[in-house]
Design a protein around this motif. Structure first.
Motif, short mmCIF file in Angstrom:
data_model
loop_
_atom_site.label_atom_id
_atom_site.label_comp_id
_atom_site.label_asym_id
_atom_site.label_seq_id
_atom_site.Cartn_x
_atom_site.Cartn_y
_atom_site.Cartn_z
N UNK A 64 62.86 67.49 26.18
CA UNK A 64 62.78 68.82 25.59
C UNK A 64 62.89 68.75 24.07
N UNK A 65 63.75 67.88 23.59
CA UNK A 65 63.92 67.73 22.15
C UNK A 65 62.66 67.14 21.51
N UNK A 66 61.93 66.34 22.24
CA UNK A 66 60.71 65.72 21.72
C UNK A 66 59.50 66.63 21.80
N UNK A 67 59.63 67.75 22.52
CA UNK A 67 58.51 68.67 22.69
C UNK A 67 58.03 69.16 21.32
N UNK A 68 56.74 69.18 21.12
CA UNK A 68 56.18 69.62 19.84
C UNK A 68 56.05 68.49 18.83
N UNK A 69 56.49 67.31 19.21
CA UNK A 69 56.38 66.14 18.34
C UNK A 69 55.39 65.15 18.95
N UNK A 70 54.89 64.27 18.12
CA UNK A 70 54.04 63.19 18.61
C UNK A 70 54.97 62.05 19.04
N UNK A 71 54.81 61.60 20.26
CA UNK A 71 55.61 60.48 20.76
C UNK A 71 54.83 59.21 20.48
N UNK A 72 55.35 58.43 19.55
CA UNK A 72 54.67 57.20 19.15
C UNK A 72 54.95 56.05 20.11
N UNK A 73 56.19 55.99 20.58
CA UNK A 73 56.57 54.87 21.45
C UNK A 73 57.87 55.22 22.17
N UNK A 74 58.01 54.68 23.36
CA UNK A 74 59.25 54.81 24.13
C UNK A 74 59.70 53.40 24.48
N UNK A 75 60.92 53.07 24.09
CA UNK A 75 61.48 51.75 24.42
C UNK A 75 62.62 51.96 25.41
N UNK A 76 62.59 51.18 26.48
CA UNK A 76 63.64 51.24 27.49
C UNK A 76 64.17 49.83 27.69
N UNK A 77 65.47 49.68 27.49
CA UNK A 77 66.12 48.38 27.64
C UNK A 77 67.13 48.47 28.77
N UNK A 78 66.91 47.70 29.85
CA UNK A 78 67.83 47.68 30.98
C UNK A 78 68.94 46.68 30.74
N UNK A 79 70.17 47.07 31.08
CA UNK A 79 71.35 46.23 30.90
C UNK A 79 72.14 46.14 32.19
N UNK A 80 73.02 45.15 32.26
CA UNK A 80 73.91 45.00 33.41
C UNK A 80 75.25 44.46 32.94
N UNK A 81 76.27 44.66 33.76
CA UNK A 81 77.61 44.16 33.47
C UNK A 81 77.64 42.63 33.55
N UNK A 82 78.73 42.06 33.08
CA UNK A 82 78.90 40.60 33.10
C UNK A 82 79.27 40.08 34.48
N UNK A 83 79.75 40.93 35.36
CA UNK A 83 80.20 40.49 36.70
C UNK A 83 79.00 40.21 37.61
#
Length: 147
Positions: A64-83
């Protein structure tokens, strides 16, 4: 008694005029849409890659916050715990990144180039030997003003 009625009438008139002024001002003065990059963490339950209700809310708010803007790129970084097993944690972090990317698309974010990556538990232990909770995917949405 007459003074009280006059004072009440004046207060009512001032109050009503303030309401109409505020309303008109709100219609006239609007801040321009800020198309600044967004960063949001999306947290998961232990050993799970399904986006939670809170995660979906965060994603929908970001879209919703990005609405009305041009989305140039979306980066998604998956993480996990050390266990746990490092190989399993890497797979889990990949699934988390994919799950978040799919939720972002469903949230109505305009088409954009997606960059997905996963690091599993790599880097999850600090120099002091602490292992903070990293059951999340970090999302960065690069925005610019539409032309």
């Amino acid at each position: 008694m007459t003074r009280i009625l006059i004072a009440a009438g004046v207060m009512l008139a001032v109050g009503l005029s303030a309401c109409s002024t505020t309303s008109r001002r709100e219609r006239v003065v609007r801040a321009p849409r800020l198309c600044e990059d967004l960063t949001l963490p999306v947290y998961f339950e232990p050993n799970d890659a399904q986006v939670t209700r809170d995660g979906r809310r965060a994603i929908v708010a970001g879209a919703a916050q990005a609405k009305g803007c041009k989305v140039d790129e979306v980066r998604v970084l998956g993480l996990a715990d050390a266990a746990g097993d490092p190989a399993a944690n890497l797979e889990l972090s990949k699934k988390r990144a994919a799950s978040v990317a799919a939720a972002i698309r469903r949230a109505g974010l305009p088409d954009a180039e997606f960059e997905m990556s996963a690091v599993g538990q790599a880097g999850s232990v600090t120099a002091a030997g602490q292992a903070p909770v990293r059951r999340r995917a970090d999302v960065t949405i690069k925005l610019s003003v539409m032309k």
